[in-house]
Structures are given as C-alpha cells and as structure tokens.
Design a protein around this motif. Structure first.
Motif, mmCIF file in Angstrom:
data_model
loop_
_atom_site.group_PDB
_atom_site.id
_atom_site.type_symbol
_atom_site.label_atom_id
_atom_site.label_comp_id
_atom_site.label_asym_id
_atom_site.label_seq_id
_atom_site.Cartn_x
_atom_site.Cartn_y
_atom_site.Cartn_z
ATOM 1 N N VAL A 195 -29.315 6.596 -50.085
ATOM 2 C CA VAL A 195 -29.023 5.351 -49.362
ATOM 3 C C VAL A 195 -28.051 4.547 -50.228
ATOM 4 C CG1 VAL A 195 -29.980 3.280 -48.320
ATOM 5 C CG2 VAL A 195 -31.311 5.401 -48.301
ATOM 6 N N SER A 196 -26.800 4.423 -49.752
ATOM 7 C CA SER A 196 -25.752 3.746 -50.532
ATOM 8 C C SER A 196 -25.341 2.458 -49.821
ATOM 9 C CB SER A 196 -24.530 4.653 -50.708
ATOM 10 O OG SER A 196 -24.898 5.875 -51.320
ATOM 11 N N ASP A 197 -25.019 1.426 -50.627
ATOM 12 C CA ASP A 197 -24.571 0.162 -50.053
ATOM 13 C C ASP A 197 -23.284 -0.285 -50.738
ATOM 14 O OD1 ASP A 197 -25.126 -1.748 -52.363
ATOM 15 O OD2 ASP A 197 -27.147 -0.910 -52.066
ATOM 16 N N THR A 198 -22.662 -1.284 -50.177
ATOM 17 C CA THR A 198 -21.434 -1.865 -50.733
ATOM 18 C C THR A 198 -21.713 -3.241 -51.294
ATOM 19 O OG1 THR A 198 -20.852 -2.722 -48.544
ATOM 20 C CG2 THR A 198 -19.985 -0.560 -49.141
ATOM 21 N N GLY A 199 -22.904 -3.410 -51.856
ATOM 22 C CA GLY A 199 -23.330 -4.717 -52.340
ATOM 23 C C GLY A 199 -22.821 -5.041 -53.720
ATOM 24 N N ILE A 200 -23.486 -5.994 -54.350
ATOM 25 C CA ILE A 200 -23.027 -6.531 -55.628
ATOM 26 C C ILE A 200 -23.401 -5.645 -56.806
ATOM 27 C CG2 ILE A 200 -23.079 -8.901 -54.785
ATOM 28 C CD1 ILE A 200 -25.780 -9.240 -56.162
ATOM 29 N N GLY A 201 -24.274 -4.648 -56.583
ATOM 30 C CA GLY A 201 -24.678 -3.783 -57.678
ATOM 31 C C GLY A 201 -25.801 -4.376 -58.505
ATOM 32 N N ILE A 202 -26.303 -3.563 -59.427
ATOM 33 C CA ILE A 202 -27.441 -3.961 -60.262
ATOM 34 C C ILE A 202 -27.009 -3.899 -61.717
ATOM 35 C CG2 ILE A 202 -29.837 -3.470 -60.884
ATOM 36 C CD1 ILE A 202 -30.099 -1.968 -58.230
ATOM 37 N N ALA A 241 -27.044 -3.258 -65.624
ATOM 38 C CA ALA A 241 -27.702 -2.178 -66.370
ATOM 39 C C ALA A 241 -29.008 -2.633 -66.999
ATOM 40 C CB ALA A 241 -26.750 -1.633 -67.441
ATOM 41 N N ALA A 242 -29.101 -3.899 -67.391
ATOM 42 C CA ALA A 242 -30.314 -4.404 -68.039
ATOM 43 C C ALA A 242 -31.505 -4.436 -67.097
ATOM 44 C CB ALA A 242 -30.058 -5.807 -68.600
ATOM 45 N N ARG A 243 -31.227 -4.436 -65.785
ATOM 46 C CA ARG A 243 -32.325 -4.520 -64.820
ATOM 47 C C ARG A 243 -32.699 -3.176 -64.214
ATOM 48 N NH1 ARG A 243 -30.587 -9.903 -61.316
ATOM 49 N NH2 ARG A 243 -30.840 -11.429 -63.025
ATOM 50 N N LEU A 244 -31.892 -2.151 -64.443
ATOM 51 C CA LEU A 244 -32.162 -0.853 -63.809
ATOM 52 C C LEU A 244 -33.529 -0.294 -64.203
ATOM 53 C CD1 LEU A 244 -28.709 0.982 -63.974
ATOM 54 C CD2 LEU A 244 -29.928 0.164 -61.951
ATOM 55 N N GLY A 245 -33.987 -0.570 -65.408
ATOM 56 C CA GLY A 245 -35.267 -0.018 -65.864
ATOM 57 C C GLY A 245 -36.476 -0.715 -65.287
ATOM 58 N N ARG A 246 -36.272 -1.841 -64.553
ATOM 59 C CA ARG A 246 -37.422 -2.602 -64.073
ATOM 60 C C ARG A 246 -37.502 -2.705 -62.552
ATOM 61 N NH1 ARG A 246 -38.464 -8.204 -66.662
ATOM 62 N NH2 ARG A 246 -40.469 -7.658 -65.728
ATOM 63 N N ILE A 247 -36.525 -2.181 -61.837
ATOM 64 C CA ILE A 247 -36.481 -2.444 -60.399
ATOM 65 C C ILE A 247 -37.642 -1.824 -59.640
ATOM 66 C CG2 ILE A 247 -33.977 -2.714 -60.385
ATOM 67 C CD1 ILE A 247 -33.785 0.130 -59.341
ATOM 68 N N VAL A 283 -37.526 9.330 -57.346
ATOM 69 C CA VAL A 283 -36.513 8.425 -56.819
ATOM 70 C C VAL A 283 -35.666 7.940 -57.991
ATOM 71 C CG1 VAL A 283 -38.037 6.419 -56.963
ATOM 72 C CG2 VAL A 283 -36.059 6.351 -55.444
ATOM 73 N N THR A 284 -34.328 7.925 -57.807
ATOM 74 C CA THR A 284 -33.409 7.491 -58.855
ATOM 75 C C THR A 284 -32.442 6.466 -58.274
ATOM 76 O OG1 THR A 284 -31.816 9.254 -58.383
ATOM 77 C CG2 THR A 284 -33.551 9.734 -60.007
ATOM 78 N N VAL A 285 -31.777 5.772 -59.157
ATOM 79 C CA VAL A 285 -30.793 4.781 -58.729
ATOM 80 C C VAL A 285 -29.585 4.847 -59.658
ATOM 81 C CG1 VAL A 285 -31.908 2.963 -60.088
ATOM 82 C CG2 VAL A 285 -30.387 2.328 -58.230
ATOM 83 N N THR A 286 -28.402 4.765 -59.053
ATOM 84 C CA THR A 286 -27.152 4.610 -59.800
ATOM 85 C C THR A 286 -26.445 3.387 -59.249
ATOM 86 O OG1 THR A 286 -25.971 6.064 -58.273
ATOM 87 C CG2 THR A 286 -26.917 7.087 -60.248
ATOM 88 N N SER A 287 -25.891 2.587 -60.134
ATOM 89 C CA SER A 287 -25.275 1.344 -59.679
ATOM 90 C C SER A 287 -24.233 0.881 -60.685
ATOM 91 C CB SER A 287 -26.349 0.258 -59.482
ATOM 92 O OG SER A 287 -25.776 -0.939 -59.007
ATOM 93 N N GLU A 288 -23.264 0.173 -60.159
ATOM 94 C CA GLU A 288 -22.240 -0.468 -60.985
ATOM 95 C C GLU A 288 -21.988 -1.843 -60.392
ATOM 96 O OE1 GLU A 288 -17.596 0.213 -62.425
ATOM 97 O OE2 GLU A 288 -18.721 1.841 -61.442
ATOM 98 N N VAL A 289 -21.977 -2.844 -61.243
ATOM 99 C CA VAL A 289 -21.822 -4.218 -60.770
ATOM 100 C C VAL A 289 -20.502 -4.358 -60.014
ATOM 101 C CG1 VAL A 289 -21.613 -6.636 -61.468
ATOM 102 C CG2 VAL A 289 -23.244 -5.133 -62.627
ATOM 103 N N GLY A 290 -20.594 -4.862 -58.794
ATOM 104 C CA GLY A 290 -19.428 -5.054 -57.954
ATOM 105 C C GLY A 290 -19.051 -3.845 -57.125
#
Length: 717
Positions: free
Chosen positions: A504-511, A513-519, A551-558
């Motif tokens: 599930v991919s979005d075009t949002g603001i991203g997450i 890196a400091a928060r990826l371990g707690r989501i 379940v995994t997550v990849t994200s980049e701010v922006g």
C-alpha cells in the motif's frame, strides 16, 4: 565480563545441586502427603465396608428375630402335650424355615426342663436335655428379650458346623417360664460373606458380643477367643460405645490393623471391619514406587544435562552475553513506554464507550419514553458494544493473542471487492489504483482481520496525504521477503515455499527515520488528540505476526510511504467452494437440553434466560468439575454442552477434552473473549463462539452442533 562468567558458572553449579536436592525434598514432601492421603482413603474404604457389614448383620438378626416371634405366636398358650401331639407338622414348619434362611443351621422349641419338644433336624426329637446351654438357662429367671449366645459345638448325636444360639423366652400369660425358642446360627455364613466383600489384601472382619465374646472372625481362627474388656479395644468401646476407628495390634494374632467398629442397633452385638496396616503401607509403597520409576531416570538425565551445560558454558564469550543484555534492556524500555501509552489509551477509549452505554441506560429508565427514542438508545448501546469489541480485537491482534478464524481466500479478489468501500472511506479527492495479478494469490488467514488491516493501512495513508493524493494497492507473489522471514526453519516455510505481498503506497509527506521504529507500537500516533487511537498499524503488525507473516515499511520524507504486508501463500487447490452467507434467524430450542458451564453468574444468567425464552431446557453449573459429574451420571439427558473456556481449576477446553477422552457422546460448544490456550493451539476441533455474542448467534451454533450429535443405540438423537 569475568564476573558475569563466574556468575553463570556458579548458577549452573547451584542448579546441578538443586537438580538433586529439590527432587529429594519434593519426594519426601510428596511421600508425606501421599501417606496421609493413602491412610485417609483406607479409612474411607473401611467405613464403607463397615457400612455393608453392619447392614448385613442387622438384616440377619432382624430376620431371625421375626422368625422367632412367629414361632412363638404359633405355640403361644399351647401346653407341652399339645405341642408334642402336633410335632410332625411343627417339625416340617421349622425345617422349611431353616431351609429358607442360609444363616440358620436349625430351629428349636424347648420345654421348661430344656428338652426339645420340636426341632428342624429330627422328628421325633431325641430325649436330651439342653438346660446347660447358655441360650436356655439365660431365660430361666427373667425375660431378657432376644439373647445371643456364644459359639458352640453340636451335641451328639447332632453333628455339623459350630453355631451360636439366638433365643427368646416362652412364658404364660402370667409371665411363668415354660421354655425357650431358639435358632442356631452359622458363624461360617458370616465368614463366607466377609470373604466376598473383603477381597483386598489384609482385609479383616469380626463380629462379637458386647461382653467381648467373638462369634465370627475373618481370617478364621481355630480357637474360641474373647476380648479383654480392660484392654485397648474394650477401653475404646467403653469410651465410644456406638462406633469408632482405632489402630491396634489385634489380640488374637498380634497383627497391627486399622479397625472400625459399630453396634448393631439394639442387639448386644458389634461388627468390625479393617485393614492390616502393612497392607495400607504396601499401597503407599506401590504409589511411591511408580513415582520413582519415572523420577529417578528424569532426575539423572537432568543432572547429566546440567553437567553438560556447565561444561559448554565455560566456553561462552562474555561479549555475547553483554550484547544480549543490552538488547533486552532496550526492548524493555520500549515496552515500558508503549505500556504507558497503552494504559492511557485503553482507559480513554473504553471510558468513552462506557459513557455512551451508561447514558443510554439512564435515558432508557426515564418514564414515558417514546418508541423511537428507545430504539435509538438501544442502537447506541449496541454500537458502543460493537466498537468496544473491535477495540479489544485490535489490542489482541497487536499482542498476537486473539483467536483467529483462518480461511483460504484470494487476496486479489478480496481487495477488488473492497474497492467501492475504500473509495467511500478515503473520499473523492484520493485516487485509488490497484495492480492485481491475473492468477489467484491464495492465503490461509482470518479474512475479517485482513480487511481490517487493509483498511487501517489505507486510512493511515489517507491521513498522511491530508485527504488528497494517490494510493496504490499492489498484490503479487513476493520475490524477496524481510529478514525476519528469511530465516524460517523448514517446518515453518509455506507449503509452496512462498509468500504473497500486499503493498500500500501513498504520495504523502513520508515518515521521518527517527519514527520508523515506533509506528507499530500501540497508541503511538502523530495525529491530534481525538483524531486517532494509534491502534491501526499495531493491529496490522499483530495480525501479520499471528498469521505467520510480517509487515514492513519504507518511507522518505516528502516522497510518501509504502507498507508491505507479507502472508504465507497456499496452493490454489485449497480454495473452498463458495457458500451462501448465513442469514438465518435464531433457532428455536424446541425443548433441546443444554448444559451451560459458566463461572460468571451474570453472564450465565444472561445466556440461560435468552435460551430459555427460545424454548431451550437449561441446566446451569458454575464449574467444569460439576459439569463433568453431571455428564458422568447421565449424559443422555443433554443434547449439547455450552462452556466458557477461562474458568478456575479446570478450563472449558480441559472439560471438552475430558468429555472426548471418556467417550461421552455430547457435542461441545466453547466460548471465550480471550484464551491463551486457544490463541496458541486453536479450539482443538470444537465449535467456538466469540464473546461478545448475541443470543441469535448462540442459538444457531448450538442448534447446528446438536444436529451433529452421534447416533446412539441405533437411533438418531
């Protein structure tokens, strides 16, 4: 570092010592408890056996007493000459009496001089005097009622086994002595009876008079015996004349026994039953021997394993230990932080729901309430209960302790069917794109929880885009898997060796890196207060782990985020045939008998009242032990058992297994809100109703289970 190593070695050394000391101490403690229990069991057996012996003796003496009374009525007021003239007829009558009672050797009518007027042995009787027998001279001076004599040897020319006399006085209307009516009772009759009921090794029985004269004895003794009234048995009887239980060395043979005694109603007779203390100890030795057969090898094996572990531990590196301790400390701190958020979030959400329920109940209690408002308040209560159940389900999903209902379904088809609902949920400003495979991608998981996880991921993506953007759903066979799945053992890899990936991919603001371990932590959220509970992604995490996936997550701010849900893939031939949904109403009970086992009295009364209104016959018990006792006594009167799982002492799952193991052919339906056993091992093939449940749902499950009850005695139940 060296100190940690020394502590580890010292711990193993203590464990080796404890592996010997603890089993020995436990064995000594268990032996003491077992010996006390064995003695208590023996005492109860003695009391039960004594009850049987007492009832037997009472019936025998009452029968003899009635027979003597009947004979006395026949000859009452008749002179001796008249009795002699009717001797042949009276002889036949006495003979029929003696033949009909196996405890009797003979029956006699004596005159005032002790000579036999009539007896059951010979006609005419021998001209002998029996005035020196205790059963005769005891009645000469006064009326003493029924007399029980000592054991005697037949007087020639009469022969046969020894006997003791039971006699009554013959007298005229003015009380003058005119003779005796006597029955000769066989001690061997009692000894044969005692041999039948005393088959256990060391069994003992005796019957004697209140003056200590023994009439019968089992095992049999070859001499006459009389207890000393001043001895231990006599003193015990004097202190407790009706009944008692003592441990003594029996005077006739010196063997120590545990003996119970009881007086036989108004008769001057005591009966005794007992066991040799050596036999009681032998039972205890046999029980402890069984423990030793398994305990000694197990203790030896444990000691050897600990010795091997001690040897291996000498070669461990302190760095690895320190690294594990650091990792555990980090995990512990994270869990403590999550626990604080969890506590506050649960309290907040549940208090909101309880407020709705409480307010609705208060409003329902108001007078002159319109039907429309009553329906609205009832609907509000039902909705609040449903939201509470959903919140509980999400919490259990995160903890990976909910009881899932797995089924085989096609992920692509399921996501396609959710398109319209997702469009409504996400809003018109969000574009939905789906890339689904042409071939089926089947998984075996809880479909409802999968849909909830998908909606939670989509909702999280919507909020990240602030309600405007593009969400892409991609389903495909996973070419690669996360590291947490790459190291599965052979028994854990799916049957076809692969996984299905749902991205599930979005075009949002991203997450960041400091928060990826707690989501995925429960109640961790970056949203404003009141805009989210923080349980959505934690539900996805718990569902994935409990279903054997990740379940995994990849994200980049922006640049947006991509959440990937991995589930084990199953072969296409496992897809079941489609079935029409069950929309049936509540099933009428029609007198169906249900054994309800529930330790919560309020919930038990709710289920019982609801089922009773539908026509079911309810038997209610509050624990599994009583339920099993009801089924053992008469299982045929129940059509189905409905039991809670979580109960003290014996759980509902234990009850269901016990019913199955004992061959009791009554279907079992289980219910629970959460059970550690069910979350780990499943329902073991039994029907399961999740709490909270409705009476309509419960009636349908009970009705279906009862219809599947096995055939009994050639007829359908």
């Amino acid at each position: 570092m060296q100190g940690a190593q020394r502590n580890s070695l010292r711990l193993l050394q203590w464990m080796m010592a404890a592996s010997l000391a603890l089993p020995i101490a436990l064995f000594v403690f268990t032996s003491t408890i077992s010996y006390t229990s064995t003695k208590d069991i023996a005492d109860r057996e003695i009391e039960r056996t004594l009850d049987v012996a007492h009832e037997h003796a009472l019936k025998v003496f009452e029968t003899i007493d009635r027979s003597l009374a009947e004979i006395n009525e026949v000859v009452r007021g008749l002179p001796d000459d008249v009795i002699r003239s009717r001797e042949p007829a009276l002889h036949r009558r006495l003979k029929r009496l003696a033949d009909s009672l196996p405890q009797l050797k003979s029956a006699w009518i004596f005159d005032a001089n002790g000579k036999s007027l009539v007896n059951s042995l010979a006609s005419p009787p021998q001209d002998l005097s029996f005035a020196d027998r205790d059963y005769f001279y005891s009645h000469v001076d006064q009326n003493i009622g029924t007399f029980v004599g000592a054991a005697l040897t037949p007087r020639p020319p009469y022969q046969g086994a020894r006997f003791f006399g039971v006699s009554r006085r013959r007298e005229t209307d003015d009380g003058s002595f005119v003779g005796v009516i006597q029955a000769s009772v066989l001690p061997e009759y009692f000894e044969s009876f005692y041999a039948r009921i005393g088959s256990d090794p060391g069994s003992f029985f005796a019957m004697g008079r209140t003056d200590g004269v023994l009439l019968t004895h089992f095992p049999r003794v070859d001499r006459d015996f009389r207890l000393d009234p001043t001895g231990p048995v006599g003193r015990q009887i004097a202190a407790h004349p009706e009944h008692g239980l003592i441990t003594i060395a029996w005077p006739s043979d010196g063997i120590e026994r545990r003996i119970g005694y009881r007086r036989v109603a108004e008769y001057p007779i005591y009966v005794s039953a007992g066991l040799e203390t050596s036999a009681i100890r032998a039972r205890w030795f046999a029980t402890m021997g069984q423990h030793l057969v398994f305990g000694i090898p197990a203790t030896a094996l444990l000691f050897l394993l600990l010795a091997f572990a001690l040897r291996r531990t000498r070669h461990l590196h302190a760095e690895a230990t320190a690294r594990r301790e650091a990792e555990e400390a980090l995990k512990h701190s994270q869990r403590l932080e999550a626990l604080g958020q969890l506590t506050g979030g649960v309290a907040h959400d549940f208090n909101n729901l309880l407020t709705v329920i409480r307010a609705s109940v208060d409003l329902l209690n108001r007078p002159q309430l319109t039907e429309e408002r009553r329906e609205r308040y009832i609907t509000a209560i039902a909705d609040a209960v449903a939201r509470a159940a959903k919140l509980t389900s999400q919490l259990l999903a995160f903890a990976r302790r909910q009881t899932l209902k797995p089924e085989v379904f096609d992920i692509g088809e399921r996501i396609q069917s959710l398109h319209d609902m997702l469009a409504t949920l996400l809003g018109p400003a969000i574009e939905i794109a789906m890339r689904l495979p042409a071939e089926p991608c089947l998984v075996n998981a809880d479909a409802s929880q999968f849909e909830t996880a998908l909606i939670n991921m989509a909702t999280n993506a919507r909020d990240a885009m602030q309600g405007k953007g593009r969400i892409t759903f991609v389903v495909q066979a996973a070419a690669t898997v996360p590291d947490t799945l790459a190291h599965l053992s052979g028994s854990q890899i799916p049957e076809n060796g692969g996984f299905v990936s749902v991205a599930v991919s979005d075009t949002g603001i991203g997450i960041p890196a400091a928060r990826l371990g707690r989501i995925f932590e429960p109640f961790f959220t970056t949203k404003q207060v009141g805009q989210g509970t923080g349980l959505g992604l934690s539900q996805v995490f718990g569902f994935a782990r409990q279903s054997g996936g990740e379940v995994t997550v990849t994200s980049e701010v922006g640049q947006g985020s991509t959440f990937s849900l991995y589930l084990p893939r199953v072969p296409a031939d496992l897809l079941p045939q489609r079935q029409a949904p069950n929309t049936a109403p509540a099933e009428a009970g029609s007198g169906m008998s249900v054994l309800v086992v529930e330790d919560n009295i309020e919930l038990a009364n709710f289920a019982a009242d609801g089922l009773t209104e539908l026509g079911y016959s309810i038997t209610l018990v509050d624990n599994a032990t009583d339920a099993l006792a009801e089924l053992v006594v008469d299982s045929d009167r129940f059509d189905v058992v409905f039991s809670d799982v979580v109960m003290p002492v014996m759980t509902g799952l234990d009850l269901a297994q016990a019913i199955r193991d004992r061959g009791i052919r009554v279907p079992v339906v289980l219910t629970t809100g959460y059970s550690q056993a069910l979350s780990q091992d499943g329902a073991a093939g039994f029907d399961l109703v999740q709490k909270p449940y409705s009476i309509e749902e419960l009636s349908r499950v009970l009705h279906r289970a009862a219809r599947l009850r096995p055939v009994r005695d050639g007829a359908a139940e």
